[in-house]
Design a protein around this motif. Sequence first.
Motif, PDB file in Angstrom:
ATOM      1  N   LEU A   1     -15.099   2.774   9.679  1.00 32.54           N
ATOM      2  CA  LEU A   1     -16.010   2.501   8.572  1.00 32.54           C
ATOM      3  C   LEU A   1     -16.888   1.278   8.858  1.00 32.54           C
ATOM      4  N   GLY A   2     -16.765   0.751  10.048  1.00 31.95           N
ATOM      5  CA  GLY A   2     -17.639  -0.347  10.451  1.00 31.95           C
ATOM      6  C   GLY A   2     -17.231  -1.713   9.927  1.00 31.95           C
ATOM      7  N   GLY A   3     -15.992  -1.852   9.474  1.00 30.26           N
ATOM      8  CA  GLY A   3     -15.541  -3.131   8.918  1.00 30.26           C
ATOM      9  C   GLY A   3     -15.547  -4.253   9.949  1.00 30.26           C
TER      10      GLY A   3
ATOM     11  N   LYS B   1     -15.201   9.094  17.854  1.00 30.79           N
ATOM     12  CA  LYS B   1     -15.091  10.523  18.135  1.00 30.79           C
ATOM     13  C   LYS B   1     -15.486  11.343  16.926  1.00 30.79           C
ATOM     14  N   ASP B   2     -15.440  10.696  15.757  1.00 25.60           N
ATOM     15  CA  ASP B   2     -15.591  11.413  14.504  1.00 25.60           C
ATOM     16  C   ASP B   2     -17.018  11.267  13.976  1.00 25.60           C
ATOM     17  N   PRO B   3     -17.774  12.368  13.929  1.00 22.26           N
ATOM     18  CA  PRO B   3     -19.164  12.262  13.455  1.00 22.26           C
ATOM     19  C   PRO B   3     -19.250  11.727  12.024  1.00 22.26           C
TER      20      PRO B   3
ATOM     21  N   HIS C   1     -21.462   8.974  19.885  1.00 22.52           N
ATOM     22  CA  HIS C   1     -20.432   9.955  19.524  1.00 22.52           C
ATOM     23  C   HIS C   1     -19.695  10.365  20.801  1.00 22.52           C
ATOM     24  N   ALA C   2     -18.648   9.624  21.094  1.00 20.61           N
ATOM     25  CA  ALA C   2     -17.872   9.911  22.312  1.00 20.61           C
ATOM     26  C   ALA C   2     -16.546   9.186  22.203  1.00 20.61           C
ATOM     27  N   SER C   3     -15.628   9.595  23.048  1.00 21.52           N
ATOM     28  CA  SER C   3     -14.367   8.867  23.116  1.00 21.52           C
ATOM     29  C   SER C   3     -14.593   7.550  23.854  1.00 21.52           C
ATOM     30  N   PHE C   4     -13.827   6.548  23.452  1.00 22.83           N
ATOM     31  CA  PHE C   4     -13.935   5.267  24.174  1.00 22.83           C
ATOM     32  C   PHE C   4     -13.470   5.405  25.623  1.00 22.83           C
ATOM     33  N   ALA C   5     -12.763   6.502  25.926  1.00 25.73           N
ATOM     34  CA  ALA C   5     -12.360   6.734  27.313  1.00 25.73           C
ATOM     35  C   ALA C   5     -13.600   6.831  28.214  1.00 25.73           C
TER      36      ALA C   5
ATOM     37  N   ALA D   1     -11.000  -2.545  20.270  1.00 22.99           N
ATOM     38  CA  ALA D   1     -10.507  -1.202  19.932  1.00 22.99           C
ATOM     39  C   ALA D   1      -9.449  -1.347  18.848  1.00 22.99           C
ATOM     40  N   ASP D   2      -9.717  -0.721  17.717  1.00 26.58           N
ATOM     41  CA  ASP D   2      -8.797  -0.750  16.563  1.00 26.58           C
ATOM     42  C   ASP D   2      -8.317   0.702  16.427  1.00 26.58           C
ATOM     43  N   LEU D   3      -7.140   0.965  16.993  1.00 22.29           N
ATOM     44  CA  LEU D   3      -6.744   2.345  17.290  1.00 22.29           C
ATOM     45  C   LEU D   3      -6.328   3.144  16.052  1.00 22.29           C
ATOM     46  N   GLY D   4      -6.156   4.437  16.284  1.00 23.11           N
ATOM     47  CA  GLY D   4      -5.590   5.300  15.243  1.00 23.11           C
ATOM     48  C   GLY D   4      -6.631   5.879  14.303  1.00 23.11           C
ATOM     49  N   VAL D   5      -6.171   6.215  13.096  1.00 20.87           N
ATOM     50  CA  VAL D   5      -7.065   6.851  12.129  1.00 20.87           C
ATOM     51  C   VAL D   5      -7.547   5.837  11.099  1.00 20.87           C
ATOM     52  N   SER D   6      -8.677   6.165  10.481  1.00 15.77           N
ATOM     53  CA  SER D   6      -9.205   5.282   9.442  1.00 15.77           C
ATOM     54  C   SER D   6      -8.690   5.747   8.085  1.00 15.77           C
TER      55      SER D   6
ATOM     56  N   ARG E   1      -7.922  16.861  13.682  1.00 18.79           N
ATOM     57  CA  ARG E   1      -8.790  16.455  14.791  1.00 18.79           C
ATOM     58  C   ARG E   1      -9.730  15.337  14.339  1.00 18.79           C
ATOM     59  N   MET E   2      -9.809  14.274  15.111  1.00 17.99           N
ATOM     60  CA  MET E   2     -10.792  13.229  14.782  1.00 17.99           C
ATOM     61  C   MET E   2     -12.192  13.784  15.019  1.00 17.99           C
ATOM     62  N   ASP E   3     -12.346  14.536  16.111  1.00 21.28           N
ATOM     63  CA  ASP E   3     -13.608  15.220  16.347  1.00 21.28           C
ATOM     64  C   ASP E   3     -13.443  16.681  15.959  1.00 21.28           C
TER      65      ASP E   3
ATOM     66  N   ASP F   1      -3.597   9.449  26.061  1.00 28.13           N
ATOM     67  CA  ASP F   1      -4.402   9.705  27.266  1.00 28.13           C
ATOM     68  C   ASP F   1      -5.703   8.904  27.204  1.00 28.13           C
ATOM     69  N   ASP F   2      -6.342   8.926  26.025  1.00 28.30           N
ATOM     70  CA  ASP F   2      -7.601   8.195  25.879  1.00 28.30           C
ATOM     71  C   ASP F   2      -7.389   6.690  26.069  1.00 28.30           C
ATOM     72  N   LEU F   3      -6.293   6.194  25.512  1.00 26.06           N
ATOM     73  CA  LEU F   3      -6.037   4.751  25.612  1.00 26.06           C
ATOM     74  C   LEU F   3      -5.791   4.359  27.079  1.00 26.06           C
TER      75      LEU F   3
ATOM     76  N   PRO G   1      -1.097  -2.137   3.040  1.00 27.39           N
ATOM     77  CA  PRO G   1       0.199  -1.824   3.648  1.00 27.39           C
ATOM     78  C   PRO G   1       0.083  -1.270   5.069  1.00 27.39           C
ATOM     79  N   ARG G   2      -1.064  -0.654   5.397  1.00 24.44           N
ATOM     80  CA  ARG G   2      -1.249  -0.111   6.747  1.00 24.44           C
ATOM     81  C   ARG G   2      -1.189  -1.203   7.828  1.00 24.44           C
ATOM     82  N   SER G   3      -1.472  -2.447   7.412  1.00 18.70           N
ATOM     83  CA  SER G   3      -1.494  -3.532   8.401  1.00 18.70           C
ATOM     84  C   SER G   3      -0.076  -3.925   8.845  1.00 18.70           C
TER      85      SER G   3
HETATM   86  C1  LIG Z   1      -8.554   2.465  12.531  1.00 21.28           C
HETATM   87  S1  LIG Z   1     -10.108   3.226  12.529  1.00 21.28           S
HETATM   88  C2  LIG Z   1     -11.222   1.921  12.859  1.00 21.28           C
HETATM   89  C3  LIG Z   1     -11.578   1.127  11.643  1.00 21.28           C
HETATM   90  C4  LIG Z   1     -12.674   0.112  11.901  1.00 21.28           C
HETATM   91  N1  LIG Z   1     -12.253  -0.919  12.815  1.00 21.28           N
HETATM   92  C5  LIG Z   1     -13.146  -0.501  10.596  1.00 21.28           C
HETATM   93  O1  LIG Z   1     -13.083  -1.727  10.461  1.00 21.28           O
HETATM   94  O2  LIG Z   1     -13.589   0.226   9.712  1.00 21.28           O
HETATM   95  C6  LIG Z   1     -10.131   4.080  14.042  1.00 21.28           C
HETATM   96  C7  LIG Z   1     -11.386   4.897  14.310  1.00 21.28           C
HETATM   97  O3  LIG Z   1     -11.415   5.149  15.696  1.00 21.28           O
HETATM   98  C8  LIG Z   1     -11.763   6.475  15.950  1.00 21.28           C
HETATM   99  N2  LIG Z   1     -11.127   6.817  17.211  1.00 21.28           N
HETATM  100  C9  LIG Z   1      -9.818   6.963  17.468  1.00 21.28           C
HETATM  101  N3  LIG Z   1      -9.622   7.237  18.753  1.00 21.28           N
HETATM  102  C10 LIG Z   1     -10.848   7.232  19.348  1.00 21.28           C
HETATM  103  C11 LIG Z   1     -11.304   7.432  20.680  1.00 21.28           C
HETATM  104  N4  LIG Z   1     -10.470   7.725  21.655  1.00 21.28           N
HETATM  105  N5  LIG Z   1     -12.609   7.316  20.925  1.00 21.28           N
HETATM  106  C12 LIG Z   1     -13.490   7.031  19.916  1.00 21.28           C
HETATM  107  N6  LIG Z   1     -13.121   6.855  18.645  1.00 21.28           N
HETATM  108  C13 LIG Z   1     -11.805   6.951  18.359  1.00 21.28           C
HETATM  109  C14 LIG Z   1     -11.259   7.258  14.763  1.00 21.28           C
HETATM  110  O4  LIG Z   1     -12.028   8.428  14.586  1.00 21.28           O
HETATM  111  C15 LIG Z   1     -11.439   6.249  13.627  1.00 21.28           C
HETATM  112  O5  LIG Z   1     -12.674   6.423  12.991  1.00 21.28           O
END
Ligand SMILES: C[S@@+](CC[C@H](N)C(=O)[O-])C[C@H]1O[C@@H](n2cnc3c(N)ncnc32)[C@H](O)[C@@H]1O
Length: 309
Positions: free
Chosen positions: A27-29, A49-51, A79-83, A99-104, A126-128, A216-218, A296-298
């Motif tokens: 979310l761009g935080g 990865k997620d449009p 729009h791509a994986s950080f890999a 890199a702030d991993l996982g789902v938003s 799927r994130m994408d 794998d991506d990480l 709580p997610r933190s």
């Molecule tokens: C925890 S959220 C990031 C939150 C963000 N730091 C913020 O402050 O709003 C993780 C985001 O990373 C994306 N994501 C996860 N793995 C990814 C990857 N391998 N490549 C690109 N984006 C990825 C997810 O789709 C998700 O939108």
Amino acid sequence: MAVLLKPAIEFLAVRRGGTYIDATLGLGGHSWEIAKRLGAQGRLIGFDKDPAALTRARERLGNPPPELVGDWPEVDFVHASFAEVAKHVAPATADGLLADLGVSSMQLEDAARGFSFQAEGPLDMRMDPHSGLTAEQVVNRFDERELADAIYEFGEERRSRRIARAIVRARPIQTTAQLAEVISAAARPMNQAERRIHPATRTFQALRILVNRELDDLRALLCPSERNMGARRGPRLLSPAAEVVKPGGRLVVISFHSLEDRIVKDAMRDGARDGLYRVLTKKPVTADEEEIDRNPRSRSAKLRAAERT
Ligand SMILES: C[S@@+](CC[C@H](N)C(=O)[O-])C[C@H]1O[C@@H](n2cnc3c(N)ncnc32)[C@H](O)[C@@H]1O
């Protein structure tokens, strides 16, 4: 809500006019705080990865606060994986990568994305949404052994065999609620400690990691590999992260479970051994009580940082 925001920004040591990569825009935080410090000469390159995340981040980062309108950096959205970061960013040009991993929270809370067992939705995960197998395909197509192995490896779930057997018997499974019910019936909590988390938590985590190839991506981002070696690189193997971050630049990674944290910790340690990094966090930085209360997610977040040497 951006997790470990303050330490993340401090460890990135954002420099006015610099170039920073947000590998996981969400979310761009975090990006918002980076952008505020960059100024008009700065550049921010955001990956997701997620449009849908990119759309949200674009809206947010495209609207600087009035007092910073003339002092806002150029922001690129990828729009791509950080890999694949090294395909989009030139070597040794970034002052920092976060890199702030996982789902938003946006992904988790949208029942239609199928990430949560707390809301009824299709088993997608799927994130994408345009690429790869859905969780439904995994759950209904994998054989029992493959399912059990994945649930064990990516969910660290001891009752993986029993859960896999129950899933295979209950097929076809189409929704998150149906899957959560099957798992709950197969793996009832045995003691107080198990009662604290929902029985489906680990299996959902495993499916999400599998569907999105998260580990794998990480590894592809942080670990050097023959496959990551391009013709232009020298004799020393560089991971994409080490390749794009310039000497003196910072690498900051926030992970949410032990499988991820192990990869981050080992990659930074190996990088330090090879003279590529100076590790800045002896122990991972974690959230304080106040942040955990607010978000709580933190609770499970771990931040590790290194400087490129
Ligand atoms: C925890 S959220 C990031 C939150 C963000 N730091 C913020 O402050 O709003 C993780 C985001 O990373 C994306 N994501 C996860 N793995 C990814 C990857 N391998 N490549 C690109 N984006 C990825 C997810 O789709 C998700 O939108």
